[in-house]
Design an enzyme around this catalytic site. Structure first.
Site, short mmCIF file in Angstrom:
data_model
loop_
_atom_site.label_atom_id
_atom_site.label_comp_id
_atom_site.label_asym_id
_atom_site.label_seq_id
_atom_site.Cartn_x
_atom_site.Cartn_y
_atom_site.Cartn_z
N LYS A 137 0.57 -1.23 0.10
CA LYS A 137 -0.04 0.00 0.35
C LYS A 137 0.90 1.33 -0.15
O LYS A 137 0.83 2.37 -1.03
CB LYS A 137 -0.63 -0.11 1.38
CG LYS A 137 -1.67 -1.20 1.37
CD LYS A 137 -3.01 -0.77 2.47
CE LYS A 137 -1.92 -1.25 4.23
NZ LYS A 137 -0.96 -2.02 4.05
N ARG A 182 -9.18 1.00 8.90
CA ARG A 182 -8.62 -1.15 9.73
C ARG A 182 -10.09 -1.57 10.03
O ARG A 182 -9.86 -2.98 10.14
CB ARG A 182 -8.03 -1.17 10.01
CG ARG A 182 -5.94 -1.14 9.17
CD ARG A 182 -4.82 -0.41 10.62
NE ARG A 182 -3.91 -1.51 10.46
CZ ARG A 182 -3.41 -0.79 9.71
NH1 ARG A 182 -3.31 0.38 8.77
NH2 ARG A 182 -2.00 -1.67 9.53
N ARG A 231 11.46 -5.06 4.34
CA ARG A 231 11.57 -3.83 4.63
C ARG A 231 12.26 -3.02 5.62
O ARG A 231 12.30 -3.74 6.48
CB ARG A 231 9.68 -3.50 5.21
CG ARG A 231 9.43 -2.33 5.73
CD ARG A 231 8.21 -2.50 4.92
NE ARG A 231 6.65 -2.48 6.15
CZ ARG A 231 5.73 -2.54 7.11
NH1 ARG A 231 5.07 -1.98 5.11
NH2 ARG A 231 5.02 -3.35 7.14
N ARG A 254 0.22 -9.21 13.92
CA ARG A 254 -0.85 -8.43 13.11
C ARG A 254 -1.48 -8.70 11.52
O ARG A 254 -2.30 -8.17 10.73
CB ARG A 254 0.64 -7.21 12.56
CG ARG A 254 0.84 -5.91 13.58
CD ARG A 254 2.21 -5.77 13.40
NE ARG A 254 2.31 -4.61 11.22
CZ ARG A 254 3.10 -4.65 11.15
NH1 ARG A 254 3.99 -5.32 11.63
NH2 ARG A 254 3.25 -4.18 9.92
P1 ADP Z 1 1.98 -1.94 7.91
O1 ADP Z 1 1.89 -1.01 6.36
O2 ADP Z 1 2.62 -2.60 7.90
O3 ADP Z 1 0.03 -2.27 7.46
P2 ADP Z 1 0.57 0.77 9.36
O4 ADP Z 1 1.81 1.28 9.29
O5 ADP Z 1 -0.53 0.64 8.75
O6 ADP Z 1 1.31 -0.96 8.80
O7 ADP Z 1 0.89 0.54 10.84
C1 ADP Z 1 1.49 0.55 12.09
C2 ADP Z 1 0.21 -0.56 13.24
O8 ADP Z 1 -0.11 1.27 13.08
C3 ADP Z 1 -0.52 -1.12 13.37
O9 ADP Z 1 -0.34 -2.27 13.96
C4 ADP Z 1 -1.36 -0.15 14.23
O10 ADP Z 1 -1.14 -0.48 15.38
C5 ADP Z 1 -1.49 1.06 13.97
N1 ADP Z 1 -2.47 1.97 13.09
C6 ADP Z 1 -2.43 2.58 11.68
N2 ADP Z 1 -3.82 2.21 11.28
C7 ADP Z 1 -4.50 1.95 12.05
C8 ADP Z 1 -5.82 2.45 12.23
N3 ADP Z 1 -6.25 2.96 10.64
N4 ADP Z 1 -6.50 1.63 12.98
C9 ADP Z 1 -6.02 1.25 14.49
N5 ADP Z 1 -3.96 0.95 14.02
C10 ADP Z 1 -3.52 1.21 13.35
P1 ADP Z 2 2.27 -2.11 3.10
O1 ADP Z 2 2.03 -0.82 3.43
O2 ADP Z 2 1.08 -2.53 2.93
O3 ADP Z 2 2.47 -2.77 4.77
P2 ADP Z 2 4.87 -1.64 1.82
O4 ADP Z 2 4.54 -0.48 0.92
O5 ADP Z 2 5.56 -0.83 2.93
O6 ADP Z 2 3.07 -2.36 2.49
O7 ADP Z 2 5.69 -2.98 1.01
C1 ADP Z 2 5.85 -3.75 2.11
C2 ADP Z 2 7.48 -4.64 1.48
O8 ADP Z 2 7.64 -5.01 0.19
C3 ADP Z 2 8.53 -3.32 1.18
O9 ADP Z 2 9.45 -3.50 2.19
C4 ADP Z 2 8.81 -2.65 -0.28
O10 ADP Z 2 10.04 -2.52 -0.47
C5 ADP Z 2 7.72 -4.82 -0.93
N1 ADP Z 2 7.30 -4.43 -2.22
C6 ADP Z 2 6.53 -3.87 -1.86
N2 ADP Z 2 5.23 -3.91 -3.15
C7 ADP Z 2 6.64 -4.93 -3.70
C8 ADP Z 2 6.21 -5.78 -4.90
N3 ADP Z 2 5.24 -5.91 -6.10
N4 ADP Z 2 6.68 -7.12 -5.39
C9 ADP Z 2 8.31 -7.43 -4.36
N5 ADP Z 2 8.08 -6.83 -2.77
C10 ADP Z 2 7.23 -5.38 -2.85
#
Ligand code: ADP
Ligand code: ADP
Ligand code: ZN
Length: 217
Positions: A13, A88, A127, A171
């Protein structure tokens, strides 16, 4: 263009949102990024959120809903925005729906990105994020040209504390329990556009662009 990117942790994302904001000059609203900044600045909200984030649980709905409401009220959202990591829970989605009605705005598409669990685990463990500009990398799938340094700003790359194996599994469970129901929720609202989240970062960007341009499902 008002978009929601929906998907499990590691779905890509943030990576896709950063490409879209460059192209369309609209803001990315990442509740995770906003919460991490609050934690590192030790604001009252950050102090409250820290424990939840460290354990891999969700921060309470009223906290994140407040963050998003405040952010959407800023003028730079008038031409569009990308919500990344929000909503979420069903309660967050309901709150968003009501606040958008009050602001005379609406969501055009909810892009749901599907990636299987094995791939998610590999993505999250590799990551890395730039401490200065927030750009994301992957040690194998999307490495920087100089190891440990951001291509854009030379900032130091770090690994998030909650990207360790145990927290990451928690998570993913939280996602299944509390966030995956939003797929049906947005299907019922006729907003859901599902894409495969696997393939190259560019291919996935093309899939999202074709949805935005109306040539997809
Ligand atoms: P990821 O990119 O791995 O999905 P995020 O950066 O979006 O993780 O979120 C990291 C943490 O921040 C989550 O595990 C949660 O604790 C908190 N968080 C982020 N967005 C939300 C949300 N919309 N509602 C509740 N907690 C959130
Ligand atoms: P999210 O915001 O949904 O938690 P991220 O955008 O941070 O996810 O991506 C998670 C990890 O996967 C990062 O290390 C990113 O560089 C890698 N990544 C993102 N898109 C791809 C893809 N299409 N193929 C392989 N790795 C990816
Ligand atoms: Zn950087």
């Amino acid at each position: 263009m008002n978009l929601i990117l929906l998907g499990p942790p590691g779905a890509g994302k943030g990576t896709q949102a950063k490409l879209l904001i460059k192209r369309f000059q609209i803001p990315q609203i990442s509740t995770g990024d906003i919460l991490r900044a609050a934690v590192s600045e030790m604001t009252p909200m950050g102090v409250k959120a820290k424990g939840y984030m460290e354990s891999g649980a969700l921060v309470p709905d009223e906290v994140v809903v407040g963050i998003v409401r405040e952010r959407l009220e800023k003028n730079d959202c008038l031409n569009g925005f990308i919500l990344d990591g929000f909503p979420r829970t069903v309660a967050q989605a309901d709150a968003l729906k009501h606040m958008l009605v009050c602001m005379n705005m609406s969501i055009e598409h909810v892009v749901s990105m599907a990636v299987d669990k094995e791939e998610l685990l590999q993505r999250i463990t590799g990551r890395r994020t730039c401490r200065l500009c927030g750009k994301g990398y992957h040690v194998v799938f999307d490495p920087p040209s100089v190891s440990g340094r951001c291509d854009e700003c030379s900032g130091e790359l770090f690994q998030r504390d909650d990207d360790q194996e145990e927290t990451m599994r928690k998570r993913l469970d939280v996602y299944e329990d509390q966030t995956a129901p939003l797929i049906t929720y947005y299907e019922n609202e006729s907003l859901l556009r599902s894409i495969a989240g696997v393939g190259s970062i560019d291919d996935i960007q093309q899939r999202i662009l074709s949805i935005i341009q109306g040539t997809h499902g």
